[in-house]
Design an enzyme around this catalytic site. Structure first.
Site, mmCIF file in Angstrom:
data_model
loop_
_atom_site.group_PDB
_atom_site.id
_atom_site.type_symbol
_atom_site.label_atom_id
_atom_site.label_comp_id
_atom_site.label_asym_id
_atom_site.label_seq_id
_atom_site.Cartn_x
_atom_site.Cartn_y
_atom_site.Cartn_z
ATOM 1 C CG LEU A 46 -2.161 -0.912 0.964
ATOM 2 C CD1 LEU A 46 -2.993 -1.043 2.226
ATOM 3 C CD2 LEU A 46 -3.024 -0.391 -0.181
ATOM 4 C CB ALA A 47 3.818 2.354 1.935
ATOM 5 N N GLY A 48 4.075 1.618 -1.071
ATOM 6 C CA GLY A 48 4.841 1.745 -2.317
ATOM 7 C C GLY A 48 3.956 2.024 -3.523
ATOM 8 C CG HIS A 269 -3.016 -9.191 16.292
ATOM 9 N ND1 HIS A 269 -4.163 -9.711 16.835
ATOM 10 C CD2 HIS A 269 -3.412 -8.225 15.428
ATOM 11 C CE1 HIS A 269 -5.204 -9.080 16.314
ATOM 12 N NE2 HIS A 269 -4.782 -8.175 15.461
ATOM 13 N NE ARG A 333 -4.196 -4.966 16.691
ATOM 14 C CZ ARG A 333 -4.050 -4.806 15.387
ATOM 15 N NH1 ARG A 333 -2.837 -4.682 14.871
ATOM 16 N NH2 ARG A 333 -5.091 -4.771 14.604
ATOM 17 C CD GLU A 428 4.659 -3.765 9.302
ATOM 18 O OE1 GLU A 428 3.748 -4.046 8.496
ATOM 19 O OE2 GLU A 428 5.082 -4.572 10.163
ATOM 20 N NE ARG A 438 -0.113 -1.628 13.066
ATOM 21 C CZ ARG A 438 -1.210 -2.314 12.737
ATOM 22 N NH1 ARG A 438 -2.382 -1.721 12.635
ATOM 23 N NH2 ARG A 438 -1.139 -3.630 12.540
#
Ligand code: FAD
Length: 641
Positions: A46-48, A269, A333, A428, A438
Site C-alpha cells: 500500500l505504501a509503495g 497480536h 493489542r 511499515e 500500534r
C-alpha cells in the site's frame, strides 16, 4: 539531548497548522521539470503502490521494485479488518484531535506528536481517495459507508471491506500503479530484490538489486529512493506476516548509515490461531474486528478440561471485560496479549495444547443471528474452520498472541527522510507514527497517508534544489564496489558447504528472540539472548548449507541473505530492549510493572526515540536519542479500565 543527526524538521506553528505551514513553505518542482527527476520506489504494497502511482501522476520518472511476481502479491493484500479515519460518519464524537489523541495514547506516549497529528488529518482524504477508486467498502442499509470499532478507541471509526480490507485497498492502489505503468511513467521491476543501497558523497545515489530468476546483480541510479519494504515481524520466525516478509532492504540501508529506530517495539497480536505443533512455519491472524462481537474468556479454574459448552457462565472468566470495563474486549493489542499470556500461564489455557483462550460468538449469534455474523466475518470464520477443522459458529474460536507488526523501523524525520539524504522510508518500514504500540487499523491508514499524501509533497522539497545538477551514474565506482560485494556475499553463502539450511537457523534464531524479546522481557533473558545469538550466528557462518547455484531461481540462497540480516537485527532488537529500562506499550520489561501488572513507563529517562547507528558489528551498534516533546498532549498513565 537530541543527537545532531536526528533533527526531526518539525514545522513551526500550532499542532493543527504544522502540515499546512509545511506545504505553504516547501519548495516546488515545476510540472515540466518533474520528469527530469528519477525516483526509485522499493516495494509495491500500500505504501509503495500509492507513492509510486502518485509521484508518477505528478510527472516524476518512477521505477518500482518488488521481489514478487506481481505488485498485488505484496503483504498488504493480507490485511483483514479495516482502516481508520476520523470522518465521524457515525456522529459518535470523532474528530482529528481524538484520532490523534488515541494514537499517541495507544502508542504509550512514545511517538512524535507532529507526525501523528498529520496522520489523523490526512486520514480524512484517504477514504475519499479510495472510494473514488471504487474500493468496495462495506455500506449501511442507507448507502453510507459503514464503520466498526477497533482496539484502543471508544468510537466506530474503522472502515472495512468484510475481512478483506487490505486486498480491496491494494487492488485500488494497484489499479493506479498499473495505469502509470501503461502510460510509461512507471517502470516496474518484478522478481527483483534490493541487496544494497549506494551512497555517493553522503547522499543516496541508488540501489543494487539481484534478479531472483537469473541471479543478475545490477545497479540503478536515481535522484531519490524510497523504501516501502514492510516490517520485520518474521524475525520471530513464526508470525502472521507473509512468509517472504523480511528486513533486508531496511537493514542494507541501515548498514550504509540509515539509523534504525526502536527495533524492540514489536507488536504481538492477541487474536491468532494458536500454534499446533513444533514444525509449524506460519501463524494465521484472526482479525481484531472479531473482538467487536466475540467475547474473550477462559475457564475460571485452572485445569478445567470441559468443552466450552459445558462450562456454566459462573465458571467463566471474561477477563478483558473484568479488567478493562471501559474498553472490554477491545482493549489495545499489547494489553490484550499480555492478559491472554497471563491466563494461559496460570493454567487456564484451552485447546489440545492448552495454549489458547476462547473467542466466543455465542452471544453475538443469539443477539444478531448467524446471518449477520456471517455477513460481517464470514471469510474469517471460513478460514478458521479450514485451518482448525472446528466450526466457530458452534464453538468458540481458540486464539493466542503472535508476532504481527513492527512499530520500529528506519528512523525518519517529518519529511519521511532517513538519516541518509535522498533516502526515504514509508509505511511499515519506517518507525514514524505508532510509538510503542500500534492501534488496530492504523497501519493501512499510515501506509496510504505516507504514499498518497505526504511523500509526494516532501520529496519535491528535496528534489527542487537538484534541478540541473547531474547525479552519479551506475558506472560510478561506488556502484561497482556494491555490485562486487553483492556477488561475493551470495557466492560466499554457496561456498560454505555446511549441513544446515537457512530455515533451520531462522527457526532457532526466531525462538531465541521470541523467548527473550517477545511478549515479556527481562534483563536476565535479554543478556542470555545476547550471548546465544552471536554464537548461533557464528554457526550460521560456518555450517550453512545452500544447495543449487546463484544463476537460476534459488529460494534457499535468497533466504540465506534474509536470515543473515535477521541475525544482525535480532541482536540490535535485544540490545534496544535491554537499554530501555522501562515498560511502554508492547515493550514489557517484567522488572518495570505496577502492582496490577500494568506497564510502568519512565518518562524522565526514556521519553525519547532510540535510533541505532551501525558500526560494523551489531553487538557494538551505537544508540542515539531523539527527545520527544509533548506540547499538545500531556503525558499520563495509560489506562483502559
Ligand atoms: C494478517 C495481517 C492482517 C493485517 N490487517 C490489518 C488491518 O486490518 N488494518 C491495518 O491497518 N493493518 C493491518 N495489518 C498490517 C498491514 O497489513 C501492514 O502493516 C501494511 O500492509 C504494510 O504495508 P507496506 O506497504 O508498508 O508493506 P508491504 O505490504 O509489506 O509491502 C512490502 C513491499 O516491499 C517489497 N520488498 C520488501 N523487501 C524488498 C527487497 N529487498 N527488494 C525488493 N522488494 C522488496 C515487497 O515485495 C512488497 O512489495 C495486517 C497485517 C497482517 C500480517
Amino acid at each position: 539531548m537530541t543527537d545532531s543527526l536526528l533533527q526531526s524538521k518539525v514545522p513551526q506553528g500550532a499542532i493543527g497548522d504544522k502540515w499546512d505551514n509545511y506545504k505553504a513553505d516547501m519548495k516546488l518542482v515545476n510540472p515540466n521539470n518533474k520528469r527530469k527527476f528519477k525516483v526509485i520506489v522499493v516495494g509495491s504494497g500500500l505504501a509503495g503502490a500509492s507513492a509510486a502511482a502518485t509521484m508518477a501522476e505528478l510527472g516524476y520518472d518512477v521505477e518500482v521494485f518488488t521481489f514478487h511476481d506481481s505488485p498485488r502479491r505484496a503483504h498488504s493484500i493480507a490485511a483483514q479488518g479495516g482502516i481508520n479515519a476520523a470522518k465521524n460518519y457515525r456522529g459518535d464524537g470523532d474528530s482529528v484531535h481524538r484520532l490523534f489523541y488515541d494514537t499517541v495514547k495507544g502508542g504509550d506516549f512514545r511517538s512524535r506528536e507532529s507526525n501523528v497529528h498529520r496522520l489523523a488529518q490526512v486520514s480524512l482524504n484517504i477514504i475519499d481517495q479510495m472510494v473514488a477508486q471504487g474500493v468496495p467498502f462495506a455500506r449501511e442499509y442507507g448507502g453510507m459507508l459503514d464503520t466498526r470499532s477497533f482496539g484502543g478507541s471508544q468510537l466506530q471509526r474503522t472502515f472495512y471491506a468484510r475481512g478483506q480490507t487490505g486486498q480491496q485497498l491494494l487492488l485500488g492502489a494497484y489499479q493506479q500503479l498499473a495505469r502509470q505503468i501503461g502510460l510509461g511513467t512507471v517502470k516496474l521491476w518484478n522478481r527483483v530484490e534490493l541487496v544494497d543501497t549506494v551512497l555517493v558523497d553522503g547522499r543516496c545515489a541508488g540501489i543494487v538489486t539481484r534478479d531472483l530468476v537469473t541471479g543478475e546483480v545490477r545497479s540503478h541510479a536515481a535522484h531519490a529512493t524510497v523504501m516501502c519494504t514492510g516490517g520485520y515481524g518474521n524475525a520471530f520466525f513464526l508470525s502472521t506476516n507473509a512468509m517472504n516478509c523480511n528486513v533486508t532492504a531496511a537493514w542494507r540501508a541501515h548498514r550504509k548509515g540509515a539509523y534504525f529506530a526502536n527495533p524492540c517495539y514489536t507488536q504481538i497480536h492477541p487474536t491468532c490461531i494458536p500454534q499446533a505443533d513444533d514444525t509449524q512455519s506460519k501463524l494465521t491472524l484472526m482479525s481484531e474486528s472479531l473482538r467487536n462481537d466475540g467475547r474473550v474468556w477462559v475457564p475460571l479454574n485452572a485445569g478445567d478440561e470441559r468443552p466450552a459448552a459445558q462450562i456454566p457462565e459462573a465458571e467463566r472468566d471474561y477477563y478483558l471485560e473484568r479488567l478493562y470495563p471501559s474498553f472490554g474486549n477491545l482493549a489495545p493489542r499489547d494489553i490484550s496479549s499480555r492478559a491472554a499470556k497471563r491466563a494461559v500461564d496460570s493454567g487456564r489455557g484451552v485447546g489440545p495444547l492448552k495454549n489458547g483462550v476462547n473467542l466466543d460468538f455465542k452471544d453475538a449469534i443469539a443477539r444478531l443471528g448467524a446471518d449477520i455474523v456471517k455477513e460481517r466475518y464470514g471469510n474469517l470464520f471460513e478460514m478458521y474452520e479450514r485451518i482448525t477443522g472446528e466450526n466457530p459458529y458452534a464453538e468458540p474460536m481458540r486464539i493466542y498472541p503472535a508476532s504481527h507488526y513492527t512499530m520500529g523501523g528506519l528512523w525518519v524525520d517529518y519529511e519521511l527522510m532517513t538519516t541518509i539524504p535522498g533516502l526515504y522510508a514509508a509505511g511499515e518500514a519506517n518507525f514514524s507514527d505508532h510509538g510503542a504500540n500500534r492501534l488496530g487499523a492504523s497501519a493501512l491508514m499510515q501506509g496510504l497517508a505516507d504514499g498518497y499524501f505526504v511523500l509526494p509533497y516532501t520529496i519535491g522539497n528535496y528534489l527542487a534544489p537538484m534541478l540541473g545538477k547531474s547525479i552519479p551514474g551506475v558506472d560510478h565506482p561506488e556502484f561497482k564496489a556494491a555490485e562486487q560485494a553483492a556477488h561475493r556475499r551470495f557466492q560466499g553463502f554457496l561456498d560454505i558447504g555446511g549441513t544446515r539450511s537457512p530455515d533451520h537457523f531462522h527457526r532457532e534464531l526466531g525462538k531465541i528472540i521470541w523467548d527473550y524479546c517477545g511478549m515479556e522481557r527481562t534483563e536476565e533473558g535479554l543478556n542470555k539472548a545476547l550471548s546465544e545469538l552471536p554464537a548461533l550466528y557464528e554457526e550460521f557462518k560456518t555450517d550453512l548449507r545452500v544447495t543449487g547455484d546463484g544463476a537460476s531461481v534459488n529460494q534457499t540462497l535468497e533466504k540465506a541473505g534474509r536470515v543473515e540480516d535477521f541475525f544482525e537485527l535480532g541482536m540490535v532488537m535485544c540490545r534496544d530492549a535491554l537499554e530501555r529500562r522501562e515498560s511502554c506499550g508492547a515493550h514489557f520489561r517484567a522488572e518495570y510493572q505496577d502492582a496490577e501488572g500494568e506497564a510502568q513507563r519512565n518518562d524522565e529517562d526514556f521519553a525519547h526515540v532510540a535510533a541505532w547507528e551501525y558500526t560494523g558489528d551489531p553487538m557494538q551498534s551505537v544508540r542515539h536519542k531523539e527527545e520527544l516533546e509533548f506540547e499538545t498532549i500531556h503525558l499520563a498513565k495509560r489506562s483502559y479500565k
